[in-house]
Design a protein around this motif. Structure first.
Motif, PDB file in Angstrom:
ATOM      1  N   SER A 249       2.970   6.490   2.613  1.00  0.00           N
ATOM      2  CA  SER A 249       1.792   5.707   2.970  1.00  0.00           C
ATOM      3  C   SER A 249       1.161   6.269   4.231  1.00  0.00           C
ATOM      4  O   SER A 249       1.868   6.516   5.225  1.00  0.00           O
ATOM      5  CB  SER A 249       2.186   4.237   3.187  1.00  0.00           C
ATOM      6  OG  SER A 249       1.073   3.451   3.571  1.00  0.00           O
ATOM      7  N   LYS A 250      -0.128   6.487   4.193  1.00  0.00           N
ATOM      8  CA  LYS A 250      -0.900   6.935   5.348  1.00  0.00           C
ATOM      9  C   LYS A 250      -0.315   8.194   5.982  1.00  0.00           C
ATOM     10  O   LYS A 250      -0.215   8.327   7.206  1.00  0.00           O
ATOM     11  CB  LYS A 250      -1.005   5.816   6.384  1.00  0.00           C
ATOM     12  CG  LYS A 250      -1.696   4.561   5.866  1.00  0.00           C
ATOM     13  CD  LYS A 250      -1.741   3.474   6.923  1.00  0.00           C
ATOM     14  CE  LYS A 250      -2.435   2.229   6.368  1.00  0.00           C
ATOM     15  NZ  LYS A 250      -2.486   1.127   7.367  1.00  0.00           N
TER      16      LYS A 250
ATOM     17  N   GLN B 298       0.838  -1.189   0.000  1.00  0.00           N
ATOM     18  CA  GLN B 298       0.000   0.000   0.000  1.00  0.00           C
ATOM     19  C   GLN B 298       0.879   1.246   0.000  1.00  0.00           C
ATOM     20  O   GLN B 298       1.892   1.306   0.687  1.00  0.00           O
ATOM     21  CB  GLN B 298      -0.899   0.005   1.227  1.00  0.00           C
ATOM     22  CG  GLN B 298      -1.945  -1.098   1.233  1.00  0.00           C
ATOM     23  CD  GLN B 298      -2.864  -1.000   2.428  1.00  0.00           C
ATOM     24  OE1 GLN B 298      -2.623  -0.221   3.350  1.00  0.00           O
ATOM     25  NE2 GLN B 298      -3.928  -1.781   2.426  1.00  0.00           N
ATOM     26  N   GLY B 299       0.500   2.236  -0.795  1.00  0.00           N
ATOM     27  CA  GLY B 299       1.246   3.484  -0.824  1.00  0.00           C
ATOM     28  C   GLY B 299       1.918   3.739  -2.161  1.00  0.00           C
ATOM     29  O   GLY B 299       1.742   2.992  -3.132  1.00  0.00           O
TER      30      GLY B 299
END
Length: 442
Positions: free
Chosen positions: A361-362, A340-341
């Motif tokens: 990411s995030k 993710q990212g």
């Protein structure tokens, strides 16, 4: 501008340890794993000054050796005030019981003198304290007085290599962007320093924006991007005389993100033309360019594998920036990042087994590593903004840029071990970004 280069003489044996003695006691060795490592205790007494004028170098050289080893996180120095034994003669037998008593496992002894030409002559030995014997053979280094730090780094490299079994990285330099001034009017110029921040010098002035310097494989040249003409263009700079020239590209195009090929003859870079960004190579001698990609996506931040056969790069062809690998001559690319990212700024390890990268990411930025097939992804850092990894010559340590938040935020250089341990800030006099770690010096 450049310091005198160190002359490294052939290793000379003061005495050799019989192979049977090494086998009976077992060699001193520090196993580097991904787990938490208890640092190995070591001692580096001041070198023995064998001539009167050599006294000023005796403690300075020992101090740099100790700082190099301690800075790895793998070694712990036993301070001089805890020493029981004293080294007063380089040729006298070591009283190992005195060093065992303070739990030193490794001991580095040395001597320094000035020869008739005024050059430093440094002899050193590495000892396995508990085995009560020398580890390998003694060596001798000769260099100019202003090169004393290089001599110390070379000694530390030898200690590191003999105990860990890996190559050293202390006698190396870093080229980077030195930053000064407020965040909205930051002046930037190229600078070069020893890996630990010492011996800083500047390669350009602050009259124009400079970005992404990259060392050549031999450390004698630097590629970088400059806005001197109003558009980003790639320049080639000679480190010794600071002579430079712009690499030829077509009018109306923007060229950036350059890297040398492993043989130093070719530049791999991104070029934007007509709103499209693709990867190209250029033969430095002829200026002839070859296009490697022809996709509507953005291809950038390329890096060669150590053998020059493949390229890892960043592309948004899948909808977000991800990492891809293809043959160095071009062709079909294979995606290797699937977490993710967003992934970017990949750079191949000098060992050839890993790729370091920046990940967003995030709301956080990370420096990470993965195998070249995309497996075993591991994030080493996390902060407001970490980016732009570069590898130490031995592939064990990564340097990168960390920027702090807010109007007064600034960029600094940090290092981290590939296991994620031993995060340390590099000593620079001001803001710093975009590091490129050069090879071991000759």
């Amino acid at each position: 501008m450049m310091r005198s280069f160190l002359t490294l003489l052939a290793a000379c044996a003061f005495w050799a340890i019989p192979a049977t003695a090494q086998q009976d006691s077992g060699p001193l060795r520090l196993e580097i794993t991904e787990g938490v490592i208890e640092p190995m205790p070591f001692a580096v007494p001041d070198l023995v000054a064998e001539t009167a004028r050599a006294g000023e170098f005796a403690s300075r050289i020992a101090s740099v050796i100790a700082a190099d080893l301690s800075g790895t996180g793998l070694f712990r120095e036993i301070p001089a005030q805890a020493h029981i034994g004293r080294i007063t003669s380089f040729d006298s037998p070591v009283q190992f019981a005195d060093w065992r008593a303070i739990n030193a496992q490794a001991l580095v002894t040395g001597a320094v003198r000035l020869d008739d030409a005024g050059r430093l002559v440094v002899r050193f030995r590495i000892h396995d304290v508990f085995a009560g014997q020398e580890l390998g053979r003694g060596q001798q280094l000769v260099g100019e007085q202003d090169g004393w730090r290089r001599i110390a780094h070379k000694v530390a490299d030898q200690v590191y290599s003999r105990i860990t079994g890996e190559g050293g990285y202390f006698d190396s330099r870093v080229v980077f962007v030195s930053e000064s001034g407020p965040k909205d009017r930051r002046a930037k110029r190229l600078a070069i320093m020893d890996y630990d921040g010492a011996n800083l010098s500047y390669l350009t002035d602050a009259s124009t924006i400079v970005l992404a310097p990259r060392f050549s494989p031999t450390g004698d040249r630097v590629l970088y991007t400059s806005y001197e003409t109003g558009f980003p263009r790639i320049y080639l700079l000679d480190v010794a005389d600071v002579g430079r020239r712009v690499l030829p590209t077509m009018d109306g195009t923007m060229s950036f993100a350059p890297r040398f090929s492993p043989d130093g003859r070719t530049v791999l870079y991104s070029l934007t033309q007509g709103g499209n960004t693709d990867l190209y190579t250029m033969d430095i001698a002829s200026g002839q360019s070859t296009r490697l990609t022809a996709a509507p996506s953005i291809e950038t931040a390329p890096s060669y594998s150590p053998d020059g056969s493949r390229i890892v790069f960043e592309s948004d062809r899948s909808g977000s920036p991800q990492l891809y690998i293809m043959e160095a001559r071009g062709g079909e690319a294979r995606r290797i990042s699937f977490g993710q990212g967003r992934y970017g700024t990949p750079v191949w390890s000098p060992r050839g087994d890993m790729v370091a990268f920046t990940k967003q990411s995030k709301g956080r930025f990370h420096i990470g590593v993965m195998r070249t097939d995309g497996s075993e992804e591991r994030l080493l850092t996390a902060s407001f903004l970490d980016e732009g990894p570069t590898w130490a010559p031995n592939g064990r340590v990564i340097m990168f840029t960390r920027e702090t938040r807010g109007e007064r935020g600034e960029s600094r250089l940090y290092t981290v071990d590939i296991t994620g341990r031993n995060l340390r800030q590099v000593a620079t006099s001001g803001g710093a970004s975009d590091p490129s770690w050069g090879p071991l010096q000759e």
